[in-house]
Design a protein around this motif. Sequence first.
Motif, PDB file in Angstrom:
ATOM      1  N   GLY A 113       0.790  -1.216  -0.113  1.00 54.76           N
ATOM      2  CA  GLY A 113      -0.046   0.030  -0.169  1.00 54.76           C
ATOM      3  C   GLY A 113       0.788   1.313  -0.187  1.00 54.76           C
ATOM      4  N   VAL A 114       0.215   2.315  -0.609  1.00 50.71           N
ATOM      5  CA  VAL A 114       1.085   3.649  -0.580  1.00 50.71           C
ATOM      6  C   VAL A 114       0.189   4.837   0.282  1.00 50.71           C
ATOM      7  CG1 VAL A 114       2.124   5.312  -2.176  1.00 50.71           C
ATOM      8  CG2 VAL A 114       2.074   2.700  -2.868  1.00 50.71           C
ATOM      9  N   GLN A 115       0.853   5.759   1.014  1.00 46.09           N
ATOM     10  CA  GLN A 115       0.302   6.786   1.456  1.00 46.09           C
ATOM     11  C   GLN A 115       1.023   8.013   1.209  1.00 46.09           C
ATOM     12  OE1 GLN A 115      -0.220   6.141   5.870  1.00 46.09           O
ATOM     13  NE2 GLN A 115       0.200   4.054   5.505  1.00 46.09           N
ATOM     14  N   VAL A 116       0.428   9.045   1.099  1.00 45.68           N
ATOM     15  CA  VAL A 116       0.834  10.251   0.950  1.00 45.68           C
ATOM     16  C   VAL A 116       1.082  10.752   2.516  1.00 45.68           C
ATOM     17  CG1 VAL A 116       0.540  12.757   0.266  1.00 45.68           C
ATOM     18  CG2 VAL A 116      -0.725  10.850  -0.794  1.00 45.68           C
ATOM     19  N   ALA A 117       2.703  10.948   2.739  1.00 47.11           N
ATOM     20  CA  ALA A 117       3.221  11.410   4.025  1.00 47.11           C
ATOM     21  C   ALA A 117       3.174  12.837   4.194  1.00 47.11           C
ATOM     22  CB  ALA A 117       4.360  10.783   4.312  1.00 47.11           C
ATOM     23  N   GLY A 118       3.455  13.576   3.105  1.00 49.03           N
ATOM     24  CA  GLY A 118       3.371  14.698   3.162  1.00 49.03           C
ATOM     25  C   GLY A 118       3.415  15.586   1.683  1.00 49.03           C
ATOM     26  N   VAL A 119       2.753  16.896   2.213  1.00 47.47           N
ATOM     27  CA  VAL A 119       2.453  17.834   0.721  1.00 47.47           C
ATOM     28  C   VAL A 119       2.786  19.172   1.021  1.00 47.47           C
ATOM     29  CG1 VAL A 119       0.317  16.395  -0.033  1.00 47.47           C
ATOM     30  CG2 VAL A 119       0.120  18.245   1.642  1.00 47.47           C
ATOM     31  N   ALA A 136       4.068  19.833  -4.325  1.00 45.04           N
ATOM     32  CA  ALA A 136       4.996  18.426  -4.212  1.00 45.04           C
ATOM     33  C   ALA A 136       4.098  17.535  -3.084  1.00 45.04           C
ATOM     34  CB  ALA A 136       6.426  18.812  -3.598  1.00 45.04           C
ATOM     35  N   ALA A 137       4.434  16.163  -3.327  1.00 46.50           N
ATOM     36  CA  ALA A 137       3.950  15.253  -2.356  1.00 46.50           C
ATOM     37  C   ALA A 137       4.865  14.358  -2.148  1.00 46.50           C
ATOM     38  CB  ALA A 137       2.508  14.562  -2.899  1.00 46.50           C
ATOM     39  N   VAL A 138       4.964  13.839  -0.949  1.00 49.56           N
ATOM     40  CA  VAL A 138       6.055  12.726  -0.668  1.00 49.56           C
ATOM     41  C   VAL A 138       5.184  11.452  -0.315  1.00 49.56           C
ATOM     42  CG1 VAL A 138       7.423  11.826   1.164  1.00 49.56           C
ATOM     43  CG2 VAL A 138       7.550  14.223   0.507  1.00 49.56           C
ATOM     44  N   LEU A 139       5.439  10.176  -1.232  1.00 46.15           N
ATOM     45  CA  LEU A 139       4.742   9.184  -0.999  1.00 46.15           C
ATOM     46  C   LEU A 139       5.689   8.133  -0.302  1.00 46.15           C
ATOM     47  CD1 LEU A 139       2.971  10.709  -3.083  1.00 46.15           C
ATOM     48  CD2 LEU A 139       2.682   8.494  -4.352  1.00 46.15           C
ATOM     49  N   CYS A 140       4.981   7.232   0.565  1.00 39.75           N
ATOM     50  CA  CYS A 140       5.716   6.422   1.621  1.00 39.75           C
ATOM     51  C   CYS A 140       5.122   4.809   1.057  1.00 39.75           C
ATOM     52  CB  CYS A 140       5.952   6.501   2.514  1.00 39.75           C
ATOM     53  SG  CYS A 140       6.930   8.215   2.882  1.00 39.75           S
ATOM     54  N   LEU A 142       4.984   6.982  11.222  1.00 39.48           N
ATOM     55  CA  LEU A 142       4.538   8.189  10.570  1.00 39.48           C
ATOM     56  C   LEU A 142       3.120   7.596  10.447  1.00 39.48           C
ATOM     57  CD1 LEU A 142       7.381   9.090   8.082  1.00 39.48           C
ATOM     58  CD2 LEU A 142       7.021   9.700  10.251  1.00 39.48           C
ATOM     59  N   SER A 143       2.407   8.838  10.059  1.00 40.31           N
ATOM     60  CA  SER A 143       0.836   8.800   9.707  1.00 40.31           C
ATOM     61  C   SER A 143       0.722   9.486   8.409  1.00 40.31           C
ATOM     62  CB  SER A 143      -0.118   9.129  10.702  1.00 40.31           C
ATOM     63  OG  SER A 143       0.115  10.460  11.234  1.00 40.31           O
ATOM     64  N   GLY A 144      -0.273   9.064   7.640  1.00 33.18           N
ATOM     65  CA  GLY A 144      -0.642   9.645   6.334  1.00 33.18           C
ATOM     66  C   GLY A 144      -1.673   9.523   5.925  1.00 33.18           C
ATOM     67  N   VAL A 145      -1.974   9.442   4.435  1.00 35.99           N
ATOM     68  CA  VAL A 145      -3.371   9.758   3.840  1.00 35.99           C
ATOM     69  C   VAL A 145      -3.196   8.447   3.002  1.00 35.99           C
ATOM     70  CG1 VAL A 145      -5.120  10.451   2.459  1.00 35.99           C
ATOM     71  CG2 VAL A 145      -4.182  12.017   4.244  1.00 35.99           C
ATOM     72  N   SER A 146      -3.938   7.437   2.874  1.00 33.54           N
ATOM     73  CA  SER A 146      -3.955   6.466   1.827  1.00 33.54           C
ATOM     74  C   SER A 146      -4.391   6.887   0.467  1.00 33.54           C
ATOM     75  CB  SER A 146      -4.547   5.236   2.450  1.00 33.54           C
ATOM     76  OG  SER A 146      -4.091   4.595   3.856  1.00 33.54           O
ATOM     77  N   ILE A 147      -3.602   6.333  -0.601  1.00 35.50           N
ATOM     78  CA  ILE A 147      -4.097   6.056  -1.806  1.00 35.50           C
ATOM     79  C   ILE A 147      -5.040   4.889  -1.776  1.00 35.50           C
ATOM     80  CG2 ILE A 147      -3.694   6.497  -4.331  1.00 35.50           C
ATOM     81  CD1 ILE A 147      -1.132   8.117  -3.585  1.00 35.50           C
TER      82      ILE A 147
END
Length: 391
Positions: A3-9, A220-224, A234-239
């Motif tokens: 799975g991939v999350q957006v960690a930062g924008v 920009a967006a950092v994906l992890c 870390l916590s993020g928003v899931s794609i």
Amino acid sequence: MTGVQVAGVGMTHFCKPGASPPFTDMAREAIIAALEDAGLTMADVGHVIAGYMYGDTTSGQRAVYEVGITGVPVVNVNNACATGSTALYLARRMIEAGAADVALAVGFEQMPRGAIDRSFPGWPDPWGPSLAATQAVEGPSDAPFACQLFGGAAREYMERTGCSLETLAEIQVKARRHAAANEHAMFRAPLTVREILDSAPVVGPLTRLMCCPPTCGAAAAVLCSDDFMRRRGLSGVSIRAQALVSDSPDVFTAGSPMKLVGVDMARRAADQVYEASGVDPRDIRVAELHDCFTINELLAYEAVRLAPEGGAEQFVRDGDNTHGGRCVTNPSGGLLSKGHPIGATGLAQCAELVWQLRGQAGARQVPDARLALQHNLGLAGACVVTLYERA
């Protein structure tokens, strides 16, 4: 696949051509903001996708090197107005394929004044078949090519459904109202329906204030990967799901300007996303749609199934596209009022929806947003639809 999350924008303030810093400065600001938001540094990034339409080769490297020269792969992408979300798509795919745990998607544009035009005279025109097919239906015009395409689509939709010109204007009224709460937006002053209808005619039913402006800016967006996020705490928003499509076989022969501006692409991409995620579009409460012209937002309501076929005008009249309605569309102000720096647009949409799902959107916050939909469209043709989910 992981799975991939957006960690930062991160993103810059959008501004008119001639009023912006160099693209290198704008990209650096957006990248640093996204990395800081994620709690990471360039040393953590394993792959970079850079998107822009106006620029020389390896402009992505030139921009990224302002933040750090780390030796990681940098890929430059140009996919018309869907460039930013295509960069996001490729960054996600890199992580899913195991090529990196962390990928950076950055988009920027230092646009010239005036409407989008061909950058390489003498080359085969990528928009030529679309323009020829439009003019076969609508007749010749001296208007900018994108205006011709969307003007034809507006005429076709209005004839099919009886939709009023006032409804097209109401979409811009709503966009300005939303943009008033967005410090990154270019145009924040309110407009009335009368002002929009009385602005200079462009082509067909469209007036100048129904069209988005050329814009400069970066996002920009950092994906992890999920595993990396867990390891780092870390916590993020899931794609949750994402689809990238191009034109269908009949687009140039169907005699439909609506098809030429991507209605079928948007429907196929959205349906792929809904099928992959199992999400019902009625459960989506916030969306960023590609409103390069007011007619395109109207068409997108139906294409991504926020409104039934033929029901977009009622969706607007009922206030279902704004706060208090069923799905708040373009809380950022959208391309019409926030601005449309082509390479940055898809990533700015991403940033807005991440902030919404985190509850960090301030006065424009959509309450209890759990799912968010992004629609980013490029003529002739590319469309990316992305579904995000609050972690």
